[in-house]
Design an enzyme around this catalytic site. Structure first.
Site, PDB file in Angstrom:
ATOM      1  CG  HIS A  17     -15.679 -28.670   4.310  1.00 16.77           C
ATOM      2  ND1 HIS A  17     -15.112 -27.553   5.188  1.00 16.77           N
ATOM      3  CD2 HIS A  17     -14.994 -29.880   4.886  1.00 16.77           C
ATOM      4  CE1 HIS A  17     -14.260 -28.090   6.399  1.00 16.77           C
ATOM      5  NE2 HIS A  17     -14.144 -29.410   6.074  1.00 16.77           N
ATOM      6  CB  CYS A  44     -57.548 -26.862  13.013  1.00 16.42           C
ATOM      7  SG  CYS A  44     -57.338 -28.044  11.495  1.00 16.42           S
TER       8      CYS A  44
END
Length: 786
Positions: free
Chosen positions: A413, A744
């Site tokens: 919840h 990279c």
């Protein structure tokens, strides 16, 4: 004649106005899913017309209207009083005889000794835009006509729960126009089995590539409420659809501290009891059951044609699985056009940790909440800390900037409410209410992967909001550099074109922690504290090598699934010998080297007798990812390959472990980080499928600069003419051979002119760290306009 009760198998989705969203969904599933072998417990719906007849016959309409009109809609200061008055009014009514007779008849047909679940189903419930999940009450293990009729009246009263009144106000529904149907459904004996919740997407990022499933012992209410830390499972959808042998990406065993079971007391038909030591340690579902449920979830998603939130249960007596509810998932229906990023400044030791829900950081005063009685002390901007939360707290939770709980998982919840409110939460900490004091100032961070952390005091952090409007795809692919699999689903939502570099060594050092050769040679190791540590970590694995293979495959698989079908380039391990020594047992298998940066690393290790069997474990993991888990978007990359002959040996070694280049589309790339890679680029292109330039290593080796030395760090410069000449040579050579090449590194995001230089050479991709991606894309866009 009005049919006040309707059998589920006679209900269609078009009956939503008659039976509410939950019951309409059950009817549709029973009709469509039963022929596919998917079990959905039957029963009947007490229609919305019966509710309206109840209100009218009891003359409740005007008193309810009068009471609701007295609500202070601005401050809601009298919400509790108004809600209580409405519920008392509803409970004072009597079920009309005609309704009661139909209920009794339908219940007798089910078998009056059978236990049933009695669930509220509002006519404005389980809609794609407003779920109303948890707003109304359900009652479990109900037996006998009198108890059933009482439960129906209690369901009617729950239409006026404080939280439901507030929810209708927030979503623009008229209180008296919304009616309540009641579902009466056979109970699955999961009190002796297990139950839980599944989502047909990743509940954090909204990625639709996975099914996420939670499970705990006993009835499912404790999982829904977030009152236990459940087991968690991630499954890859394409692998499920193709029937591949290993669709399970990840499994985490939760503590499952309690379970909810039946009692024989009609006044309290269910109770919470502690789980046994065995139940805490063992998974509450086995792997075939997890896979079966996930396949059912896919069928349900196809039926509804949208992501779904599904409740399931396993009968402990028969072992049968059933789907008990399904509703559209509402949080991720709208995708944001902005990206908000957070980064903590500095470092500190957390007070406690748990599962991260959301990706934000907030500081605030702690308000420990044990029950609604603590509500008045909560101020706007507080951080609510609780054992767990429940739907009655919804109005209260709106004041919070963040939620921290002892118990619960990502389907609890607290997690669902946090997502709906757009705040973050840390759930399942185990001890937050013990470690954190009421009134204490804390900082709660969910910005570092899937672990949420709570720190003492107010820490500094950076917060950036970036609009994604107009951020078009570039011809030069903008990709990510990634190390932490925990961030994969979050980062997959960024505007990227895949992962250009996934660093395997980070996974080995954090998720595995043991030197692979120590697992290969485990039975040959002498007794030592390292061997005891390995035994403790791998206690669940008779085959210690399988521990390495499974952990590595799971981690890489999660990244590949998050980005699927975009390519994910996995670099095989690139530790230096001194770094390998830091792994558990590593000192027994690693040489002492004067200069590990230029020593026994990368390709030279893989076919060497000192590490070949360890490399074999890496290969077996990658074979599992591609062939058994179905993640054929994974490409492999070899680092620090000094010579063409060394490259050939590595490829032969990989083939001996089942990874043959070209088989099932496997592509094997090579890092370009040594001058020899540039000089012999065309020869390397004859044996590898693609290339990625490691600009840091290449720069230091071209300039002869130790990048880790502060004394000469000023000489380290990717913009140096010598470095640029090497880049020019290698990109042109590889493009001439018709192969792909990327880079990279940080420079293309820091320096627009460097990005322009690479784009001008026709580089295929540039990979960035996540915090540099957006700046890098903008630099590529500027370069491509020229």
């Amino acid at each position: 004649m009005t049919n006040y009760c309707i059998s589920f198998d006679k209900i269609r989705h078009t009956d939503l106005p008659r039976v509410g969203g939950k019951n309409a969904s059950l009817g549709e599933m029973i009709r469509k899913m039963t022929p596919l072998g998917i079990r959905v417990p039957g029963g009947f719906a007490v229609s919305a017309a019966a509710y309206r007849e109840y209100i009218q016959a009891s003359h409740l309409l005007e008193p309810l209207k009068e009471s609701l009109d007295s609500l202070d809609r601005k401050s809601l200061k009298n919400l509790a009083e108004v809600g209580s008055r409405c519920r008392k009014l509803v409970l004072s009514g009597e079920i009309p005889d005609a309704v009661q007779k139909e209920v009794e008849t339908c219940y007798r047909q089910m078998g009056e000794k059978k236990a049933v679940a009695v669930r509220s189903s509002a006519t404005a419930e389980d809609l794609p835009t407003a779920s109303f999940a948890g707003q109304h009450d359900s009652f479990l293990n109900i037996r006998g006509t009198a108890a059933l009729l009482d439960s129906i009246r209690n369901c009617y009263a729950s239409l006026f729960n404080d939280r439901a009144i507030k929810y209708r106000l927030d979503n623009g529904f008229d209180h008296l126009e919304v009616a309540l149907s009641v579902g009466v459904q056979y109970m699955v004996r999961s009190d002796k089995g297990s139950a839980g919740v599944a989502f047909t997407l990743d509940p954090e990022s909204g990625s639709g590539n996975v099914v996420y499933l939670t499970s705990a012992w006993g009835l499912g209410e404790l999982v829904v409420q977030g009152a236990v830390n459940p087991d968690e499972f991630y499954l890859f959808k394409p692998a499920l659809e193709k029937g591949l042998p290993a669709p399970l990406l990840e499994k985490k065993i939760g503590e499952k501290q309690h379970k909810m079971v039946y009692t024989k007391d009609p006044k309290n038909p269910v109770k919470r009891v502690p789980t046994s030591i065995r139940e805490k340690k063992e998974p509450s579902l086995n792997e075939p059951e997890v896979i079966q449920l996930a396949k059912w979830c896919l069928e349900i998603e196809k039926l509804y044609q949208c992501p779904m939130d599904i409740e399931w249960a396993k009968d402990g007596k028969t072992g049968e699985l059933s789907i008990v509810q399904a509703r559209p998932e509402t949080v991720h229906q709208q995708k944001a056009l902005t990206l908000k990023t957070y980064h903590l400044s500095g470092s500190a030791r957390p007070i406690c940790t748990g599962k991260a829900v959301g990706k934000a950081i907030a500081s605030g005063r702690v308000s420990i909440v044990k029950s609604l009685a603590d509500g008045p002390k909560v101020r706007a901007g507080d951080i609510i800390v609780a054992d767990s939360t429940n739907p009655d707290w919804n109005a209260l939770l709106r004041k919070a900037v963040c939620i921290v709980t002892n118990k619960g998982g990502r389907t609890s919840h607290a997690s669902i409410v946090a997502r709906e409110l757009g705040i973050h939460a840390v759930v399942g900490t185990g001890d937050a209410t013990e470690k954190i004091q009421d009134g204490q100032l804390v900082t709660v961070s969910c910005a570092e992967g899937d672990e949420g952390r709570v720190f003492e005091g107010k820490l500094d952090w950076e917060e950036k909001t970036v609009s994604l409007k107009g951020l078009r795809a570039t011809k030069t692919a903008a990709m990510l550099i990634l190390a932490d699999p925990g961030r994969a689903f979050q980062l997959s939502m960024y505007p990227q074109q895949g992962v250009g570099l996934l660093r395997m060594e980070f996974i080995i050092s954090t998720a595995i922690r043991i030197h692979p050769m120590a697992l290969v040679k485990y039975h040959e190791m002498v007794e030592s504290h390292e061997k005891k540590a390995i035994q403790a970590i791998t206690a669940d694995y008779a085959d210690k090598q399988q521990y390495f293979v499974e952990k590595l495959a799971t981690s890489v698989g999660m990244v590949a699934a998050a980005f699927y079908p975009k390519e994910v380039i996995v670099r095989m391990s690139d530790f230096k010998s001194n770094e390998y020594r830091e792994l558990i047992g590593g000192n027994h298998f690693e040489p002492d080297e004067e200069n590990p940066m230029l020593g026994f690393r990368g390709a030279s290790r893989y076919s060497h007798d000192l590490y070949r069997e360890g490399f074999g474990l890496e290969c077996k993991a990658m074979k599992r990812v591609r062939e058994e888990m179905g993640l054929d978007n994974v490409k492999l990359m070899i680092p620090f390959c000094r010579t063409v002959e060394e490259g050939i040996r590595v490829l032969e070694c990989m083939e001996s472990f089942g990874l043959r280049r070209g088989k099932n589309g496997l592509e094997i790339y090579m890092m370009v980080e040594i001058p020899s890679n540039v000089i012999l680029a065309e020869s390397f292109a004859d044996i590898f499928d693609g290339f990625s330039i490691g600009s840091n290593d290449l720069t230091q080796l071209v300039l002869g600069v130790d990048r880790d030395s502060a004394l000469v760090s000023g000489l380290f410069d990717e913009n140096n003419p010598a470095v640029k000449e090497m880049l020019t040579q290698v990109i042109r050579a590889i493009k001439k051979k018709g192969k792909k090449i990327g880079l990279c590194g940080q420079a293309p995001s820091d320096y627009p002119e460097f990005a322009s230089f690479l784009v001008g050479l026709g580089i295929d991709s540039i990979s960035f760290n996540a915090d540099a991606l957006l700046a890098g894309i903008k630099n590529i866009q500027k370069a491509e306009k020229k």
